[in-house]
Design a protein around this motif. Structure first.
Motif, short mmCIF file in Angstrom:
data_model
loop_
_atom_site.label_atom_id
_atom_site.label_comp_id
_atom_site.label_asym_id
_atom_site.label_seq_id
_atom_site.Cartn_x
_atom_site.Cartn_y
_atom_site.Cartn_z
N SER A 1 0.94 -1.22 0.00
CA SER A 1 0.22 0.01 0.06
C SER A 1 1.03 1.20 0.04
CB SER A 1 -1.08 0.13 1.28
OG SER A 1 -0.12 -0.18 2.39
N THR B 1 2.05 2.96 -6.17
CA THR B 1 1.40 2.10 -7.46
C THR B 1 2.03 0.80 -7.51
OG1 THR B 1 0.81 4.35 -8.32
CG2 THR B 1 0.64 2.35 -9.61
N PHE B 2 1.38 -0.23 -7.27
CA PHE B 2 2.07 -1.38 -6.93
C PHE B 2 2.51 -1.93 -8.34
CE2 PHE B 2 3.18 -5.20 -4.94
CZ PHE B 2 2.61 -6.48 -5.95
N ARG C 1 2.34 -12.21 -8.64
CA ARG C 1 1.77 -11.03 -8.11
C ARG C 1 0.17 -10.88 -8.72
NH1 ARG C 1 5.81 -6.36 -9.77
NH2 ARG C 1 4.39 -5.17 -8.81
N ASN D 1 -1.67 -7.54 -9.40
CA ASN D 1 -1.56 -6.36 -9.48
C ASN D 1 -3.01 -5.53 -8.91
OD1 ASN D 1 0.97 -6.05 -9.74
ND2 ASN D 1 0.52 -5.73 -12.11
N ASN E 1 -2.84 -5.37 -5.41
CA ASN E 1 -1.61 -5.03 -4.76
C ASN E 1 -0.78 -6.21 -3.84
OD1 ASN E 1 -2.29 -2.76 -6.05
ND2 ASN E 1 -3.07 -1.66 -4.15
N THR E 2 -0.79 -7.25 -4.34
CA THR E 2 -0.23 -8.21 -3.49
C THR E 2 0.65 -9.27 -4.14
OG1 THR E 2 -2.22 -8.30 -2.26
CG2 THR E 2 -0.90 -10.50 -2.11
N ARG F 1 10.58 -3.66 -2.12
CA ARG F 1 10.13 -2.77 -3.70
C ARG F 1 11.65 -2.39 -4.22
NH1 ARG F 1 7.30 2.97 -3.69
NH2 ARG F 1 9.34 3.73 -3.02
#
Length: 117
Positions: free
Chosen positions: A25, A28-29, A72, A74, A77-78, A98
Motif C-alpha cells: 500500500s 502504485t504497486f 503477483r 496487481n 496489490n499483493t 520494492r
C-alpha cells in the motif's frame, strides 16, 4: 506512506509447503519490480526471487529455483511466494521488498519460516 506487510509464515515440516503473501500500500504497486529476500538466523541477507511489473518475468536464486514460485496480483496489490519441498536450510525470516532504480528501497517487517520436524 509505503507499506509492505508479509504474512503466511510459520512452522512446517521438511518437504512441506507454504505460501507467503505481501500486501502493498501507499504506492502504485504495478509500477515496481518486487522481490523476496530472506535472512537465516545469524546470517546475512539472501536474495530469493524477483518479478517484473506485469508478472511476466520471474527470477530465482539457485537455492529457490524449481521449488519456489513468485507471483503477483496487481489488482489486489499483493505479492506471493509459493514455497514447495521446503528444507531445514530454508528456515529464515522472509522479507518482501520494492525495487526502485536498481535498489530495494522499501521493506516489510518480514515473516518467519521454520522448517523442522
Amino acid at each position: 506512506q509505503v507499506q509492505l506487510v508479509e504474512s503466511g509464515g510459520g512452522l512446517v515440516q521438511p518437504g512441506g509447503s507454504l505460501r507467503l503473501s505481501c500486501a502493498a500500500s501507499g504506492f502504485t504497486f504495478m509500477s515496481n519490480w518486487m522481490y523476496w529476500v530472506r535472512q537465516a538466523p545469524g546470517k546475512g541477507l539472501e536474495w530469493v526471487s524477483g518479478i517484473d511489473r506485469g508478472g511476466d518475468s520471474t527470477y530465482y536464486a539457485a537455492s529457490a529455483s524449481g521449488r519456489f514460485s513468485i507471483s503477483r496480483d496487481n489488482a489486489k496489490n499483493t505479492l506471493y511466494l509459493q514455497m514447495n519441498s521446503l528444507k531445514p536450510e530454508d528456515t529464515a525470516r522472509y522479507f518482501c521488498a520494492r525495487g526502485l532504480d536498481g535498489a530495494l528501497d522499501a521493506w516489510g517487517q518480514g515473516t518467519l519460516i521454520t522448517v523442522s520436524s
